[in-house]
Design an enzyme around this catalytic site. Structure first.
Site, PDB file in Angstrom:
ATOM      1  N   GLY A  97      65.704  25.354  23.463  1.00  0.00           N
ATOM      2  CA  GLY A  97      66.029  25.424  24.849  1.00  0.00           C
ATOM      3  C   GLY A  97      65.419  26.381  26.024  1.00  0.00           C
ATOM      4  O   GLY A  97      65.266  27.374  25.265  1.00  0.00           O
TER       5      GLY A  97
ATOM      6  N   HIS B  13      55.045  48.333  55.445  1.00  0.00           N
ATOM      7  CA  HIS B  13      53.899  47.932  54.845  1.00  0.00           C
ATOM      8  C   HIS B  13      53.094  49.179  54.232  1.00  0.00           C
ATOM      9  O   HIS B  13      53.278  50.278  54.570  1.00  0.00           O
ATOM     10  CB  HIS B  13      52.741  47.434  56.010  1.00  0.00           C
ATOM     11  CG  HIS B  13      51.320  47.290  55.584  1.00  0.00           C
ATOM     12  ND1 HIS B  13      50.936  46.147  55.032  1.00  0.00           N
ATOM     13  CD2 HIS B  13      50.267  48.092  55.732  1.00  0.00           C
ATOM     14  CE1 HIS B  13      49.708  46.170  54.874  1.00  0.00           C
ATOM     15  NE2 HIS B  13      49.363  47.567  55.033  1.00  0.00           N
TER      16      HIS B  13
END
Ligand code: FAD
EC number: 1.8.1.4
Length: 474
Positions: free
Chosen positions: A189, A453
């Protein structure tokens, strides 16, 4: 006389405990019963269900430790930090994980006390509807409640013929408690849990092979993201075999042998020290006595509910993994809050279109809304903006330049339809996209917001600008 409650919640996982707290906050006399598979050493129930005990929280603890281990082994030296070859103490890693689980499950008991939610220790099952309310048997006693919220969750799906002993062959419970690093680990899976557990043990030194029945990798994700993820994970050393059919699984004295057919139909065999079976989850409806009271289930054994989590029975609701929709803790919690508020006559609300998905691999993967392939299939006219993390100063400083943010917006209205992220901290970055979509925001709205930033969030900002073909830093 039976104990009487306004609201009884059956199951103490994220859907259940949150529904109980919210119901109590709204002034209802509330109880929550928990059948207690995760009892503490005193036999007391550990609340939090799959998520806190054997799901989200322990898996993220192991992902964090293994990430640090990998960083120490592979990234520190490049930054001038010399620590030698790191060694992993698996029992200490597991002890840390367990103490986090204890802390959080204990915390929910504290929240129950604070909010005056009665905790009933025992399995809940319907008895009958009476004029006083719903009779529910909890352990040995029968309690009565006007409103019942079923939040019994799910358990790991096993495959016929593959015996799970949680030692050599594990489901998600055993996978979180492996006591040493397996030399070879097989996983059946390649879904979210398979990828997360595969990442943990690969980082710690296992040779990991993931066998997946589906021909496509991460079919539910945007295929741009899925392709990038498969490439990056393969580079890290995870091996994938897609489109396989699993045959006989034999447990030997030392390890396990898995016979399978590969995508061309040829017979193959994989030997491993351990196997993790991670093939989805099944809803917990056995033992609820649903049939006797006429509670309707669908063909997948989920309790049938409408968009507001109402079942076919008056005064009976169901939330979380036991009903339709993604099996995610935050979706279960949203539904729990919605139902408590609806019971109180408020306008409970759950926006299923803005439920985010996260895979906590490295890099992380997160998305909300429609994928590009879904928009194409639905014939929706869209525009896309895509910015790589490589163009972001913070990502470079962190040594995490992989991945991108892709934003999809309606070609006519500019409304954001989907945001897909593969990159550092995607799990946190996706929240901005969820907020934008929840308030029907456009890419222009996001483009006009000032982003700090240097931050990774600037990649989301640039992707919004890129939708309008005006990125500033790419
Ligand atoms: C390994 C793993 C990792 C995961 N990671 C994430 C993740 O990172 N993020 C995320 O969003 N989701 C994750 N999930 C999924 C998440 O755990 C589930 O979606 C979430 O726990 C569902 O909440 P729930 O309340 O519906 O059910 P559950 O958490 O399953 O809780 C149900 C509770 O009900 C109890 N119960 C069952 N039947 C009865 C009964 N008849 N009477 C009384 N009690 C009963 C159970 O004992 C259990 O405590 C993960 C799952 C696994 C297995």
């Amino acid at each position: 006389m039976s104990k009487q409650f306004d609201v009884l919640v059956v199951g103490g996982g994220p859907g259940g405990y949150v529904a109980a707290i919210r119901a109590a906050q709204l002034g209802f006399k509330t109880a929550c019963c928990e059948s207690n598979p995760y009892a503490d050493p005193k036999g007391e129930p550990r609340l939090g269900g799959t998520c806190l005990n054997v799901g989200c929280i322990p898996s993220k603890a192991l992902l964090h430790t293994s990430h640090l281990f990998e960083e120490a082994g592979h990234s520190f030296a490049a930054q001038g930090i010399n620590v030698g070859t790191p060694k992993i103490d698996v029992s200490k890693m597991m002890a840390r994980k367990s103490s986090i689980v204890d802390q959080l499950t204990g915390g929910i008991k504290g929240l129950f006390k604070k909010n005056k939610v009665t905790l009933l220790n025992g399995h809940g099952s319907f008895v009958a509807k009476t004029p006083e309310g719903w009779q529910v048997k909890v352990g040995e006693e029968v309690v009565v409640a006007q409103q019942v919220i079923v939040a019994t969750g799910s358990t790991a799906r096993h495959l016929p013929g593959i015996p799970v002993d949680n030692k050599v062959v594990c489901d998600n419970v055993g996978a979180l408690d492996i006591d040493s690093v397996p030399k070879k680990l097989a996983i059946i899976g390649a879904g979210v849990i398979g990828l997360e557990m595969g990442s943990v043990w690969r980082r710690l030194g296992s040779e990991v092979t993931i066998l997946e029945a589906m021909p496509d990798f991460l079919a539910a994700a945007d295929q741009d993201v899925a392709k990038e993820a498969q490439k990056l994970f393969a580079k890290q050393g995870l091996k994938f075999e897609l489109g396989v059919t699993i045959g006989e699984v034999k447990i030997a004295k030392k390890g396990v042998s898995i016979a399978y057919k590969d995508k061309s139909g040829a017979d193959q065999k994989l030997d491993a020290d351990r196997l993790i079976v991670s093939v989805g989850r099944v809803p917990n409806t056995d033992g609820l006595n649903a049939e006797a009271v006429g509670l309707k289930l669908n063909e997948r054994s989920q309790i049938e509910v409408d968009d507001h989590c109402r079942t076919n029975l008056p005064g009976v609701w169901a939330v979380g993994d036991v009903v339709r929709g993604p099996m995610l803790a935050h979706k279960a919690m949203e539904e729990g809050v919605m139902v408590a508020e609806l019971i109180a006559g408020q306008a409970g609300h759950c926006n299923f279109d803005t439920v985010p998905w996260v895979i906590y691999t490295s890099p992380e993967i997160a998305w909300v809304g429609k994928t590009e392939q879904q928009l194409k299939a639905e014939g929706v006219a869209y525009k896309a903006g895509k910015i790589p993390f490589l163009a972001n100063g913070r990502a470079l400083g962190m040594g995490e330049p992989s991945g991108f943010v892709k934003m999809l917006a309606d070609a006519n209205t500019d409304r954001i339809l989907g945001v897909h992220i593969i990159g550092a901290n995607a799990s946190e970055l996706i929240a901005e996209a969820v907020v934008a979509m929840e308030f029907a925001g456009s890419s222009e709205d996001l483009a006009r917001i000032c982003h700090a930033h240097p931050t990774l969030s600037e990649v989301v900002h640039e992707a919004a600008l890129a939708v309008d073909k005006r990125p500033l830093h790419f």
